[in-house]
Design a protein around this motif. Structure first.
Motif, short mmCIF file in Angstrom:
data_model
loop_
_atom_site.label_atom_id
_atom_site.label_comp_id
_atom_site.label_asym_id
_atom_site.label_seq_id
_atom_site.Cartn_x
_atom_site.Cartn_y
_atom_site.Cartn_z
N ASN A 1 0.84 -1.21 0.00
CA ASN A 1 0.00 0.00 0.00
C ASN A 1 0.87 1.25 0.00
O ASN A 1 0.58 2.22 -0.70
N ALA B 1 2.21 1.76 -3.37
CA ALA B 1 1.18 2.27 -4.28
C ALA B 1 1.05 3.78 -4.14
O ALA B 1 0.90 4.50 -5.13
N ILE B 2 1.12 4.29 -2.90
CA ILE B 2 1.02 5.74 -2.67
C ILE B 2 2.23 6.45 -3.28
O ILE B 2 2.09 7.49 -3.94
N GLU C 1 1.83 6.54 -7.08
CA GLU C 1 0.85 7.53 -7.56
C GLU C 1 1.38 8.95 -7.38
O GLU C 1 1.16 9.81 -8.24
N SER C 2 2.05 9.21 -6.26
CA SER C 2 2.58 10.55 -6.02
C SER C 2 3.65 10.90 -7.05
O SER C 2 3.66 12.02 -7.60
N GLY D 1 3.85 9.58 -9.95
CA GLY D 1 3.11 9.69 -11.21
C GLY D 1 2.46 11.05 -11.38
O GLY D 1 2.47 11.64 -12.46
N LEU D 2 1.93 11.58 -10.28
CA LEU D 2 1.30 12.91 -10.33
C LEU D 2 2.35 13.97 -10.66
O LEU D 2 2.11 14.88 -11.46
N ASP E 1 3.03 13.80 -14.26
CA ASP E 1 1.91 14.41 -15.01
C ASP E 1 2.06 15.93 -15.03
O ASP E 1 1.91 16.57 -16.08
N LEU F 1 2.78 18.56 -18.15
CA LEU F 1 1.84 19.62 -18.52
C LEU F 1 2.47 21.00 -18.49
O LEU F 1 1.90 21.97 -19.01
N PHE G 1 -3.60 7.60 -1.13
CA PHE G 1 -3.64 6.90 -2.42
C PHE G 1 -4.82 7.38 -3.24
O PHE G 1 -4.68 7.76 -4.41
N THR H 1 -4.57 11.15 -4.44
CA THR H 1 -3.57 11.35 -5.50
C THR H 1 -4.05 10.75 -6.81
O THR H 1 -3.91 11.36 -7.88
N LEU H 2 -4.63 9.57 -6.74
CA LEU H 2 -5.14 8.92 -7.95
C LEU H 2 -6.26 9.76 -8.55
O LEU H 2 -6.35 9.92 -9.77
N GLU I 1 -6.61 13.00 -8.37
CA GLU I 1 -6.00 14.16 -9.04
C GLU I 1 -5.48 13.78 -10.42
O GLU I 1 -5.64 14.53 -11.39
N ARG I 2 -4.86 12.62 -10.51
CA ARG I 2 -4.29 12.18 -11.79
C ARG I 2 -5.40 11.92 -12.81
O ARG I 2 -5.25 12.22 -13.99
N LEU J 1 -6.74 15.24 -14.05
CA LEU J 1 -5.84 15.85 -15.05
C LEU J 1 -6.10 15.27 -16.43
O LEU J 1 -5.83 15.90 -17.45
N ARG J 2 -6.65 14.09 -16.47
CA ARG J 2 -6.94 13.42 -17.75
C ARG J 2 -8.38 13.63 -18.18
O ARG J 2 -8.85 12.99 -19.12
#
Lengths: 215, 129
Positions: A22, A25-26, A29-30, A32-33, A36, A40, B15, B18-19, B21-22, B25-26
């Motif tokens: 877990n 996973a956090i 994602e962080s 990944g953000l 992103d 952009l 989790f 953040t997911l 937010e991603r 953005l899409r």
């Protein structure tokens, strides 16, 4: 009592590996953000952009590594779930090589599991088998030269067995080893574990080799 | 994709936020819930197009939440998120009517692809009275 302790260790380890995944996973994602948001942003708006990209790529790779480690640890944690079960020797050697990989690396050695395509099933104590493989790997590591690769090869035809040997490459083709595993202090305990599992051990010294024979 | 309304359900607050937010953005419209009860309230008040639901949650389990969503809103696809040791729950979820399941940590492209598949195969809306 010993089996209850093993079951307890397994249960707690399995739970903690779930938590670790877990956390990964956090982190994923962080990261990944951040990727992103960087993607952009305007081209020159982020100083040292390449360093950000490299660091994020590193985070991604290490998360993948962490997931692999925690998945394998979780699998190992479930080993004591059943006292006796049907074990595929191919999977057993892959697991043993993974669990002992770090110890080998610290001694300048490598471990290579060589599983086959066909299942080789034996009825045994899965945790006891991992213990025996670990002890046998340790014995091999104490007699093979530095930079050697120890191979674990399960075989089903002509009797089920696992052979631990030294990989034959150009430099190690004539490995005579630095001793015989049967002369090492760990040999008696290995025989004891093997006896408890109902398997027999065979060993030779030149080159170093251990074979675990299953009934 | 911009009109897709997704409900994310997971007890791991960092989790899920953040997911979310991603996904925003899409171009997706995303709401979040941190447990099964909150998820059911959210589904009842503003029916999402798709629910993404963690299997392992304290209190109401993901599978129980799935059963209740499918009982009242059979047309809403539910994608389960599983972790180590909960693949069995993922398969059980499929039997209970989940659209599919994905393992955490997940790849966002895979999640969006799965949401897209669910939207394409989504049956017509119809609440069970």
């Amino acid at each position: 009592m010993e089996s209850k302790k093993a079951a307890f260790m397994g249960k707690i380890t399995a739970g903690v590996t779930h938590e670790i995944k877990n956390v990964l996973a956090i982190i994923k994602e962080s990261a990944g953000l951040m990727e992103d948001l960087i993607a952009l942003s305007k081209e020159d708006s982020i100083p040292e952009r390449e360093k950000f990209d490299r660091s994020l790529s590193r985070i991604r790779d290490q998360v993948t590594r962490g997931v692999d480690l925690s998945t394998r640890l979780n699998t190992f944690a479930h080993t004591p779930d059943e006292a006796i079960s049907s074990v595929d020797l191919n999977a057993a050697v892959v697991q043993a090589a993974f669990l002992c990989r770090r110890f080998a690396r610290l001694r300048g050695l490598a471990l290579e599991a060589r599983p086959g395509d066909d299942l080789i099933l034996v009825k045994t104590d899965p945790l006891g088998l991992q213990m025996l493989l670990s002890v046998c790997i340790d014995l091999m590591m104490s007699v093979v030269p530095k930079d050697a690769t120890i191979t674990l090869l399960p075989t089903g035809s002509g009797g089920k067995r696992i052979e631990l040997a030294v990989a034959a490459d150009g430099s190690a083709a004539n490995v005579s080893g630095e001793g015989d595993v049967r002369d090492c202090p760990g040999w008696s305990p290995a025989l004891e574990i093997a006896g408890g599992l109902g398997v027999t051990l065979e060993a030779s010294g030149a080159p170093p080799r251990i074979v675990i024979h299953f009934p | 994709m911009q009109d897709w309304n997704v409900l994310l359900v997971d007890d791991e607050v960092e989790f899920v936020s953040t997911l979310a937010e991603r996904l925003c953005l899409r171009g997706l419209q995303v709401r979040t819930a941190n447990d099964g009860e909150e998820a059911l309230q959210s589904v009842a008040s503003d029916q999402p197009d798709v629910v993404v639901l963690d299997v392992m949650m304290p209190g109401m389990s993901g599978l129980t939440c799935l059963e209740r969503i499918k009982a009242d809103y059979p047309h809403i696809p539910v994608i389960l998120l599983t972790g180590i040791g909960s693949t069995k729950e993922g398969l059980e979820g499929m039997r209970l009517g989940a659209f599919d399941y994905l393992m955490k940590p997940l790849r966002i492209e895979e999640l969006i692809g799965k949401i897209g598949e669910a939207m394409q195969k989504r049956p017509p809306a119809g609440k069970v009275e």
